[in-house]
Design a protein around this motif. Structure first.
Motif, PDB file in Angstrom:
ATOM      1  N   ASN A  28     -18.836 -60.723  43.638  1.00  0.00           N
ATOM      2  CA  ASN A  28     -19.975 -60.540  42.720  1.00  0.00           C
ATOM      3  C   ASN A  28     -19.833 -59.218  42.003  1.00  0.00           C
ATOM      4  O   ASN A  28     -20.073 -58.165  42.553  1.00  0.00           O
ATOM      5  N   ALA A  29     -19.448 -59.230  40.697  1.00  0.00           N
ATOM      6  CA  ALA A  29     -19.124 -58.003  39.987  1.00  0.00           C
ATOM      7  C   ALA A  29     -20.371 -57.232  39.572  1.00  0.00           C
ATOM      8  O   ALA A  29     -20.370 -56.025  39.530  1.00  0.00           O
ATOM      9  N   GLY A  30     -21.485 -57.908  39.204  1.00  0.00           N
ATOM     10  CA  GLY A  30     -22.670 -57.203  38.764  1.00  0.00           C
ATOM     11  C   GLY A  30     -22.540 -56.758  37.310  1.00  0.00           C
ATOM     12  O   GLY A  30     -22.241 -57.573  36.440  1.00  0.00           O
ATOM     13  N   VAL A  31     -22.749 -55.455  37.063  1.00  0.00           N
ATOM     14  CA  VAL A  31     -22.648 -54.889  35.724  1.00  0.00           C
ATOM     15  C   VAL A  31     -21.358 -54.070  35.653  1.00  0.00           C
ATOM     16  O   VAL A  31     -21.169 -53.157  36.456  1.00  0.00           O
ATOM     17  N   THR A  32     -20.492 -54.418  34.730  1.00  0.00           N
ATOM     18  CA  THR A  32     -19.196 -53.754  34.597  1.00  0.00           C
ATOM     19  C   THR A  32     -19.141 -52.981  33.294  1.00  0.00           C
ATOM     20  O   THR A  32     -19.363 -53.548  32.218  1.00  0.00           O
ATOM     21  N   GLN A  33     -18.830 -51.706  33.383  1.00  0.00           N
ATOM     22  CA  GLN A  33     -18.703 -50.855  32.199  1.00  0.00           C
ATOM     23  C   GLN A  33     -17.260 -50.375  32.065  1.00  0.00           C
ATOM     24  O   GLN A  33     -16.624 -49.993  33.050  1.00  0.00           O
ATOM     25  N   THR A  34     -16.776 -50.390  30.840  1.00  0.00           N
ATOM     26  CA  THR A  34     -15.473 -49.790  30.537  1.00  0.00           C
ATOM     27  C   THR A  34     -15.543 -49.048  29.215  1.00  0.00           C
ATOM     28  O   THR A  34     -16.296 -49.445  28.309  1.00  0.00           O
ATOM     29  N   PRO A  35     -14.783 -47.942  29.065  1.00  0.00           N
ATOM     30  CA  PRO A  35     -13.995 -47.278  30.100  1.00  0.00           C
ATOM     31  C   PRO A  35     -14.883 -46.424  31.006  1.00  0.00           C
ATOM     32  O   PRO A  35     -16.066 -46.277  30.739  1.00  0.00           O
ATOM     33  N   LYS A  36     -14.314 -45.848  32.037  1.00  0.00           N
ATOM     34  CA  LYS A  36     -15.065 -44.928  32.906  1.00  0.00           C
ATOM     35  C   LYS A  36     -15.100 -43.525  32.318  1.00  0.00           C
ATOM     36  O   LYS A  36     -16.062 -42.784  32.531  1.00  0.00           O
ATOM     37  N   PHE A  37     -14.065 -43.138  31.628  1.00  0.00           N
ATOM     38  CA  PHE A  37     -13.979 -41.816  31.005  1.00  0.00           C
ATOM     39  C   PHE A  37     -13.413 -41.971  29.597  1.00  0.00           C
ATOM     40  O   PHE A  37     -12.567 -42.822  29.357  1.00  0.00           O
ATOM     41  N   GLN A  38     -13.877 -41.125  28.677  1.00  0.00           N
ATOM     42  CA  GLN A  38     -13.367 -41.167  27.314  1.00  0.00           C
ATOM     43  C   GLN A  38     -13.558 -39.817  26.670  1.00  0.00           C
ATOM     44  O   GLN A  38     -14.633 -39.204  26.824  1.00  0.00           O
ATOM     45  N   VAL A  39     -12.542 -39.353  25.961  1.00  0.00           N
ATOM     46  CA  VAL A  39     -12.636 -38.134  25.173  1.00  0.00           C
ATOM     47  C   VAL A  39     -12.407 -38.507  23.717  1.00  0.00           C
ATOM     48  O   VAL A  39     -11.424 -39.178  23.387  1.00  0.00           O
ATOM     49  N   LEU A  40     -13.317 -38.083  22.855  1.00  0.00           N
ATOM     50  CA  LEU A  40     -13.226 -38.374  21.428  1.00  0.00           C
ATOM     51  C   LEU A  40     -13.224 -37.068  20.632  1.00  0.00           C
ATOM     52  O   LEU A  40     -13.743 -36.051  21.094  1.00  0.00           O
ATOM     53  N   LYS A  41     -12.714 -37.163  19.434  1.00  0.00           N
ATOM     54  CA  LYS A  41     -12.856 -36.060  18.497  1.00  0.00           C
ATOM     55  C   LYS A  41     -14.049 -36.349  17.587  1.00  0.00           C
ATOM     56  O   LYS A  41     -14.390 -37.521  17.334  1.00  0.00           O
ATOM     57  N   THR A  42     -14.682 -35.314  17.106  1.00  0.00           N
ATOM     58  CA  THR A  42     -15.810 -35.478  16.187  1.00  0.00           C
ATOM     59  C   THR A  42     -15.401 -36.370  15.018  1.00  0.00           C
ATOM     60  O   THR A  42     -14.344 -36.183  14.414  1.00  0.00           O
ATOM     61  N   GLY A  43     -16.257 -37.346  14.732  1.00  0.00           N
ATOM     62  CA  GLY A  43     -16.011 -38.253  13.621  1.00  0.00           C
ATOM     63  C   GLY A  43     -15.346 -39.558  14.009  1.00  0.00           C
ATOM     64  O   GLY A  43     -15.381 -40.519  13.238  1.00  0.00           O
ATOM     65  N   GLN A  44     -14.732 -39.610  15.189  1.00  0.00           N
ATOM     66  CA  GLN A  44     -14.114 -40.855  15.632  1.00  0.00           C
ATOM     67  C   GLN A  44     -15.183 -41.870  16.018  1.00  0.00           C
ATOM     68  O   GLN A  44     -16.318 -41.505  16.350  1.00  0.00           O
TER      69      GLN A  44
END
Lengths: 115, 110
Positions: A1-17
């Protein structure tokens, strides 16, 4: 039973992306929502959906876009990332509406940093 | 006045102590009163809920609501290190949105 799955766990973005945070649930819940959690600010509702094709704004919707094409999925789009959007994002779902014993089921979160 | 006030702590207690966590609110439309527990780097989980004034007990946990004073509390008896977490009060008014407190970080020291 997976429930609620979120991806990704970590993310780094640059301003404007731009990017999309994914959320999927396998409990056939009609209600899905996105929160952001910041130190000293608690959990704040960004957008929510009460069923496929129906979305509405929460407390802090600016800079975010959502759609709900299926019962299972509720992606959150950042259109042009800003440093103020650095936060931990949680997706949550429940059967009908979050109240009392209709508890919100939360995903494990996405930690987003915008440089 | 903010809609929900919750002391962020941190709160540190020895194992076996009684813990009292509190929130005040200003919105008279709130009908549902909940406590969520959030472990580090995890999503919150519902711990207890109640609809009315008075006490509700579940094991070592007691939720208390005083609607006249707009005040809710969570008591933890015989606290354990596994109770170390952030506790968030939450309120519902029958709409599709919940209002959360900022959370109180609790550490139970063995």
């Amino acid at each position: 039973n997976a429930g609620v799955t979120q991806t990704p766990k970590f993310q780094v973005l640059k301003t404007g992306q731009s990017m999309t945070l994914q959320c999927a649930q396998d409990m056939n819940h009609e209600y899905m929502s996105w929160y952001r959690q910041d130190p000293g600010m608690g959990l704040r509702l960004i957008h929510y959906s009460v069923g496929a094709g129906i979305t509405d704004q929460g407390e802090v919707p600016n800079g975010y876009n959502v759609s709900r094409s299926t019962t299972e999925d509720f992606p959150l789009r950042l259109l042009s990332a800003a440093p103020s959007q650095t936060s931990v994002y949680f997706c949550a779902s429940t059967k009908d509406r979050p109240a009392g014993n209709e508890k919100l089921f939360f995903g494990s979160g996405t930690q987003l940093s915008v440089l | 006045q903010k809609e929900v006030e919750q002391d962020p702590g941190p709160l540190s207690v020895p194992e076996g102590a009684i813990v009292s966590l509190n929130c005040t609110y200003s919105n008279s439309a709130f009908q549902y009163f909940m406590w969520y527990r959030q472990y580090s780097r995890k999503g919150p989980e519902l711990l207890m809920y109640t609809y009315s004034s008075g006490n509700k007990e579940d094991g070592r946990f007691t939720a208390q609501v005083d609607k006249s004073s707009k005040y809710i509390s969570l008591f933890i008896r015989d606290s354990q290190p596994s109770d170390s977490a952030t506790y968030l009060c939450a309120f519902g008014a029958g709409s599709y949105q919940l209002t959360f407190g900022k959370g109180t970080k609790l550490s139970v020291i063995p």
